[in-house]
Design a protein around this motif. Structure first.
Motif, PDB file in Angstrom:
ATOM      1  N   GLY A 181       6.207   0.606   0.260  1.00  0.00           N
ATOM      2  CA  GLY A 181       4.962  -0.075   0.599  1.00  0.00           C
ATOM      3  C   GLY A 181       4.547  -1.109  -0.427  1.00  0.00           C
ATOM      4  O   GLY A 181       3.643  -1.911  -0.187  1.00  0.00           O
ATOM      5  N   GLU A 182       5.203  -1.113  -1.586  1.00  0.00           N
ATOM      6  CA  GLU A 182       4.914  -2.120  -2.614  1.00  0.00           C
ATOM      7  C   GLU A 182       5.645  -3.416  -2.281  1.00  0.00           C
ATOM      8  O   GLU A 182       6.790  -3.408  -1.810  1.00  0.00           O
ATOM      9  CB  GLU A 182       5.351  -1.617  -3.997  1.00  0.00           C
ATOM     10  CG  GLU A 182       4.633  -0.361  -4.468  1.00  0.00           C
ATOM     11  CD  GLU A 182       3.185  -0.630  -4.804  1.00  0.00           C
ATOM     12  OE1 GLU A 182       2.810  -1.815  -4.939  1.00  0.00           O
ATOM     13  OE2 GLU A 182       2.422   0.346  -4.923  1.00  0.00           O
ATOM     14  N   TYR A 183       4.968  -4.547  -2.532  1.00  0.00           N
ATOM     15  CA  TYR A 183       5.587  -5.829  -2.218  1.00  0.00           C
ATOM     16  C   TYR A 183       5.052  -6.927  -3.139  1.00  0.00           C
ATOM     17  O   TYR A 183       4.006  -6.767  -3.789  1.00  0.00           O
ATOM     18  CB  TYR A 183       5.331  -6.222  -0.758  1.00  0.00           C
ATOM     19  CG  TYR A 183       3.884  -6.516  -0.454  1.00  0.00           C
ATOM     20  CD1 TYR A 183       3.385  -7.824  -0.494  1.00  0.00           C
ATOM     21  CD2 TYR A 183       2.994  -5.488  -0.137  1.00  0.00           C
ATOM     22  CE1 TYR A 183       2.052  -8.094  -0.229  1.00  0.00           C
ATOM     23  CE2 TYR A 183       1.664  -5.746   0.137  1.00  0.00           C
ATOM     24  CZ  TYR A 183       1.202  -7.056   0.087  1.00  0.00           C
ATOM     25  OH  TYR A 183      -0.118  -7.323   0.346  1.00  0.00           O
TER      26      TYR A 183
ATOM     27  N   GLU B   7      14.293   0.840   0.167  1.00  0.00           N
ATOM     28  CA  GLU B   7      15.553   0.616   0.866  1.00  0.00           C
ATOM     29  C   GLU B   7      15.275   0.256   2.318  1.00  0.00           C
ATOM     30  O   GLU B   7      14.531   0.958   3.001  1.00  0.00           O
ATOM     31  CB  GLU B   7      16.442   1.863   0.800  1.00  0.00           C
ATOM     32  CG  GLU B   7      16.888   2.236  -0.610  1.00  0.00           C
ATOM     33  CD  GLU B   7      17.798   3.460  -0.606  1.00  0.00           C
ATOM     34  OE1 GLU B   7      18.033   4.005   0.495  1.00  0.00           O
ATOM     35  OE2 GLU B   7      18.249   3.862  -1.694  1.00  0.00           O
ATOM     36  N   ALA B   8      15.873  -0.840   2.778  1.00  0.00           N
ATOM     37  CA  ALA B   8      15.736  -1.265   4.178  1.00  0.00           C
ATOM     38  C   ALA B   8      16.723  -2.386   4.429  1.00  0.00           C
ATOM     39  O   ALA B   8      17.187  -3.059   3.491  1.00  0.00           O
ATOM     40  CB  ALA B   8      14.313  -1.726   4.478  1.00  0.00           C
ATOM     41  N   ASP B   9      17.029  -2.600   5.707  1.00  0.00           N
ATOM     42  CA  ASP B   9      17.884  -3.723   6.077  1.00  0.00           C
ATOM     43  C   ASP B   9      17.081  -5.013   5.942  1.00  0.00           C
ATOM     44  O   ASP B   9      16.050  -5.183   6.618  1.00  0.00           O
ATOM     45  CB  ASP B   9      18.371  -3.553   7.516  1.00  0.00           C
ATOM     46  CG  ASP B   9      19.290  -4.675   7.949  1.00  0.00           C
ATOM     47  OD1 ASP B   9      20.494  -4.589   7.692  1.00  0.00           O
ATOM     48  OD2 ASP B   9      18.767  -5.661   8.525  1.00  0.00           O
TER      49      ASP B   9
ATOM     50  N   VAL C 181      15.070  -6.928  -0.810  1.00  0.00           N
ATOM     51  CA  VAL C 181      14.702  -5.523  -0.981  1.00  0.00           C
ATOM     52  C   VAL C 181      15.282  -5.038  -2.298  1.00  0.00           C
ATOM     53  O   VAL C 181      16.495  -5.143  -2.536  1.00  0.00           O
ATOM     54  CB  VAL C 181      15.224  -4.664   0.184  1.00  0.00           C
ATOM     55  CG1 VAL C 181      14.807  -3.205  -0.004  1.00  0.00           C
ATOM     56  CG2 VAL C 181      14.704  -5.196   1.513  1.00  0.00           C
ATOM     57  N   VAL C 182      14.435  -4.547  -3.181  1.00  0.00           N
ATOM     58  CA  VAL C 182      14.864  -4.097  -4.505  1.00  0.00           C
ATOM     59  C   VAL C 182      14.446  -2.643  -4.712  1.00  0.00           C
ATOM     60  O   VAL C 182      13.515  -2.150  -4.071  1.00  0.00           O
ATOM     61  CB  VAL C 182      14.262  -4.979  -5.624  1.00  0.00           C
ATOM     62  CG1 VAL C 182      14.736  -6.411  -5.473  1.00  0.00           C
ATOM     63  CG2 VAL C 182      12.740  -4.920  -5.618  1.00  0.00           C
ATOM     64  N   SER C 183      15.114  -1.959  -5.613  1.00  0.00           N
ATOM     65  CA  SER C 183      14.800  -0.557  -5.860  1.00  0.00           C
ATOM     66  C   SER C 183      13.467  -0.394  -6.566  1.00  0.00           C
ATOM     67  O   SER C 183      12.756   0.599  -6.363  1.00  0.00           O
ATOM     68  CB  SER C 183      15.906   0.102  -6.687  1.00  0.00           C
ATOM     69  OG  SER C 183      16.072  -0.583  -7.926  1.00  0.00           O
TER      70      SER C 183
END
Length: 387
Positions: free
Chosen positions: A328-330, A350-352, A373-375
Motif C-alpha cells: 500500500g506504500e507508494y 510484489e505485483a505484476d 515495483v520494489v521490495s
C-alpha cells in the motif's frame, strides 16, 4: 439535472437555511435570495459551504455553532483535528429512518430479517441512525457495535443472522472468526472502489450480496447500491449531489471526475448547503437515477496536473489494495525532461508491473510513463520536480 419537484424542495430548504446566521451572511455576501432560486443553474450560483466555514463558525459561536438546532439528538463528526456537533430533530430522525429503510430494502434486507449492526452507537451515532432505519424496515436488529469480532461471529451464528452492516474490514474479521450471512452492507471506508474487495468480502462471509453505502455523518445517506451491485444510486429524496471541479468550483458534466458536493433536500437540524465533501467520484444518469458508477475513488485534497490531466494521488491506494502482494506504500514523482511531463509511480511489495500499470491508468485517467515495483521504498508520497 433535477426536476421542478426537487427545485421546489431546494427552495424551501434554502429558506430554512437562511434563518441561520452562517447562511444568512453567506447569502447576503453573495447577493443571493433563496426565493430567487428557480432553476438548477441559479442554484449553482449559491455559495459553497466549506469545512473551514464550519470550523470558523464553531470557533465563533462555540460549542454548538450558529447552526445549532434544539432537537432530539446531538452527535459528533470529525472536523479537522476536532469533533464537531451534529444536530437532529425528531422530524429529522424519523425521516432519516424512513430514507434508510428504503435504501436498506433496496440493498436486499427484508422485513423480518435478523441484522447485525456493527457500526458504533456512541459519540458519532452512525449505528443508531442505521438501527432506526432497520427498525422502520421491520428488521430485527442486533446492536453489536464495532467491538469483539469473535463475540460478534458467535452471536451471528448462534442467532442465525441474515444480514450484516458495518465496515468491510471488520466484516472480514468476523468472517475469519467463522460467521456467515446472506447480505452485507458496507460503509465507512473504501469498499467497492477497491478492485476485487467486494468479491473477497462476499467469499469470506459466504454472502449472496454485498453492497456499498456512501454517506458522511453530516449527510447520511448520500448514495447506496441496490442488491444488483450496480453502483451507488444517489439518495435524491434526501441528498442533492453535484460534481464540481475541485480547483474552480465549476459544475462538471455527466461522466466527468470531480469533487462530490451535497445539499440536504430536507433537513431541520444542521442543514448543509452545497457542502464540499472532498470526496472524488463520477456521476452518470441511468433513467431517472443518478449513479456514482465507480463509487468514491479517492480524495481531492492533494492534486496536481500532469500532461493537462488532473491527477489525484489519493486515488492510488484503492488501486494498490486490489493487489495482494503490495503493502500500500507508494511514491509519485513528476518531472519535465525535454518540456514534457513524465510520471513515475513506484510501489512497494510484489505485483505484476504491467497489470499494475493498466489498473493505475484506468483509475487515474492518465497512463504513467513508468511503473516500478520494489521490495522497499526509501521514501513515500508525491514529489513534483517540474518547477
Amino acid at each position: 439535472m433535477y426536476d421542478s419537484t426537487v427545485l421546489a424542495d431546494l427552495g424551501e430548504q434554502l429558506e430554512r437555511a437562511s434563518e441561520y446566521e452562517l447562511y444568512e451572511q453567506a447569502f447576503e455576501d453573495a447577493g443571493i435570495a433563496p426565493a430567487d432560486i428557480d432553476s438548477w443553474e441559479a442554484f449553482q450560483e449559491v455559495p459553497f459551504t466549506e469545512p473551514g466555514d464550519l470550523k470558523a463558525d464553531f470557533d465563533e459561536h462555540g460549542p454548538e455553532g450558529s447552526l445549532y438546532t434544539p432537537g432530539a439528538m446531538i452527535s459528533f463528526s470529525p472536523l479537522g483535528d476536532d469533533l464537531a456537533p451534529m444536530f437532529d430533530t425528531e422530524a429529522d430522525l424519523e425521516y432519516e429512518a424512513e430514507v434508510n429503510a428504503s435504501v436498506l430494502a433496496e440493498a436486499g434486507i427484508a422485513e423480518g430479517d435478523r441484522v447485525a449492526n456493527t457500526f458504533g452507537y456512541q459519540l458519532f451515532g452512525t449505528g443508531y441512525l442505521l438501527h432506526r432505519g432497520l427498525e422502520a424496515l421491520g428488521a430485527e436488529v442486533l446492536p453489536l457495535g464495532p467491538g469483539d469480532s469473535e463475540q460478534a461471529a458467535d452471536t451471528i451464528e448462534q442467532f442465525d443472522v441474515d444480514a450484516l452492516v458495518g465496515n468491510p474490514s471488520f466484516a472480514l474479521k468476523i468472517a475469519e472468526a467463522g460467521a456467515t450471512v446472506d447480505t452485507f452492507v458496507g460503509a465507512g471506508e473504501p469498499f467497492t472502489s477497491v478492485p476485487g474487495y467486494r468479491e473477497e468480502v462476499k467469499s469470506a462471509l459466504g454472502a449472496d450480496t454485498a453492497v456499498d453505502y456512501f454517506g458522511s455523518r453530516q449527510v447520511l445517506p448520500i448514495a447506496s447500491e441496490t442488491a444488483e451491485e450496480d453502483g451507488l444510486h444517489v439518495t435524491d429524496e434526501y441528498a442533492i449531489v453535484e460534481i464540481v471541479d475541485p480547483d474552480t468550483g465549476d459544475p462538471l458534466g455527466v461522466g466527468e471526475r470531480g469533487e462530490v458536493v451535497v445539499t440536504h433536500r430536507r433537513k431541520e437540524g444542521f442543514p448543509l448547503v452545497r457542502y464540499r465533501t472532498g470526496d472524488l467520484a463520477e456521476l452518470e444518469r441511468r433513467g431517472d437515477d443518478l449513479v456514482l458508477p465507480n463509487g468514491v475513488i479517492g480524495r481531492t485534497d492533494d492534486r496536481l496536473k500532469v500532461k493537462g490531466v488532473k491527477l489525484y494521488p489519493e486515488a492510488v491506494p484503492t488501486v494498490l489494495a486490489g493487489f495482494d502482494g503490495l503493502t500500500g506504500e507508494y511514491a509519485i514523482r513528476v518531472t519535465r525532461p525535454d518540456a514534457t511531463d513524465h510520471l513515475d509511480v513506484r510501489c512497494e511489495g510484489e505485483a505484476d508491473a504491467d497489470a499494475l500499470a493498466a489498473a493505475l491508468s484506468e483509475r487515474l485517467l492518465i497512463s504513467p510513463d513508468e511503473v516500478t515495483v520494489v521490495s522497499e521504498l526509501e521514501a513515500t508520497g508525491v514529489l513534483d520536480e517540474r518547477y
